[in-house]
Design an enzyme around this catalytic site. Structure first.
Site, PDB file in Angstrom:
ATOM      1  N   GLY A 187       0.777  -1.229   0.000  1.00 25.40           N
ATOM      2  CA  GLY A 187       0.000   0.000   0.000  1.00 25.40           C
ATOM      3  C   GLY A 187       0.806   1.275   0.000  1.00 25.40           C
ATOM      4  O   GLY A 187       1.588   1.520   0.890  1.00 25.40           O
ATOM      5  N   SER A 188       0.612   2.132  -1.005  1.00 25.33           N
ATOM      6  CA  SER A 188       1.305   3.399  -1.061  1.00 25.33           C
ATOM      7  C   SER A 188       0.774   4.202  -2.239  1.00 25.33           C
ATOM      8  O   SER A 188      -0.361   4.030  -2.653  1.00 25.33           O
ATOM      9  CB  SER A 188       2.808   3.200  -1.163  1.00 25.33           C
ATOM     10  OG  SER A 188       3.478   4.407  -0.881  1.00 25.33           O
ATOM     11  N   ARG A 189       1.639   5.086  -2.817  1.00 26.13           N
ATOM     12  CA  ARG A 189       1.202   5.915  -3.932  1.00 26.13           C
ATOM     13  C   ARG A 189       2.356   6.153  -4.896  1.00 26.13           C
ATOM     14  O   ARG A 189       3.527   5.989  -4.562  1.00 26.13           O
ATOM     15  CB  ARG A 189       0.666   7.259  -3.429  1.00 26.13           C
ATOM     16  CG  ARG A 189       1.719   8.113  -2.798  1.00 26.13           C
ATOM     17  CD  ARG A 189       1.114   9.347  -2.134  1.00 26.13           C
ATOM     18  NE  ARG A 189       1.040  10.489  -3.024  1.00 26.13           N
ATOM     19  CZ  ARG A 189       0.467  11.641  -2.688  1.00 26.13           C
ATOM     20  NH1 ARG A 189      -0.107  11.777  -1.505  1.00 26.13           N
ATOM     21  NH2 ARG A 189       0.466  12.651  -3.519  1.00 26.13           N
TER      22      ARG A 189
END
Length: 222
Positions: A187-189
């Site tokens: 999970g991140s961007r």
């Protein structure tokens, strides 16, 4: 379903651990309901992690001329004018896509071109939804010279859960929007910094598919 190479060891270890736990539960807990619950929860957990590390092969079928595609599966959480101070040193459009733990976490190159720079930065692990995570979190910067001569900066940003960023890009190599640029675990961007005259096709809240969704098109060079 193909499993990404970044997940092979994790999945093998997790499967072994869960198997041992479940076997011990069936062997030493007299009530059958509790081992059954352990087994069910373990199966769900393993399937969730398996889903996270899936690695689909994608072929872009649209017009590749000056196209910019999303680097990741996720949701557009930022689309604004900002000043990029690390490399470009100018005002740009920042387009950020957030990945949840349910998204594919492979990262694709957003444009066809040549890799000019790869740089890793140590940092914090704040929520990737926060705007300042782009400059304060653990991150990797990749600069690509697009085929029309414009420099596009891509930033892989770690989040509160993500603790490892993997970048496959190497300076000097040719890159394609169908190639994996890297991988971010759990999970991140990813932020893409584009010239101000780029035509943008998405808005905040839109869902994207890495290597497929057209998020913009670079302006013709004069």
């Amino acid at each position: 379903m193909k499993i990404h190479r970044e997940g092979t060891n994790i999945l093998v270890i997790l499967f072994a651990m869960l198997t041992v736990i479940c076997l011990l539960a069936w062997m030493f807990i007299g009530q059958r309901l509790i081992p059954a619950i352990f087994t069910g929860v373990s199966a769900i957990l393993f399937l969730l992690v398996l889903n996270f590390f899936r690695s689909p092969h994608r072929n872009f079928r649209g017009n590749r001329d000056r196209v910019v595609v999303s680097s990741v599966d996720g949701t557009v959480v930022a689309l604004e004018k900002t000043f990029e101070s690390e490399y470009l040193k100018r005002d740009v459009i920042q387009l950020s896509v957030f990945m949840s733990v349910f998204n594919v976490h492979a990262n694709w190159f957003p444009v066809d071109g040549t890799v000019e720079l790869v740089r890793h930065h140590s940092g914090r692990f704040m929520s990737a939804y926060l705007p300042k995570s782009s400059t304060e979190n653990e991150r990797s910067t990749v600069v690509i010279r697009a085929e029309n001569g414009q420099d596009i900066l891509v930033r892989q940003v770690a989040g509160a859960v993500a603790r490892r960023i993997v970048t496959y890009a190497e300076p000097g190599e040719k890159c394609s929007i169908e190639d994996h640029m890297g991988f971010i675990k759990f999970g991140s961007r990813v932020d893409i910094y584009l010239p101000l005259d780029t035509e943008i096709f998405v808005k905040i809240g839109d869902k994207t598919v890495g290597g497929i969704t057209e998020v913009g098109r670079l302006a013709p060079t004069k």
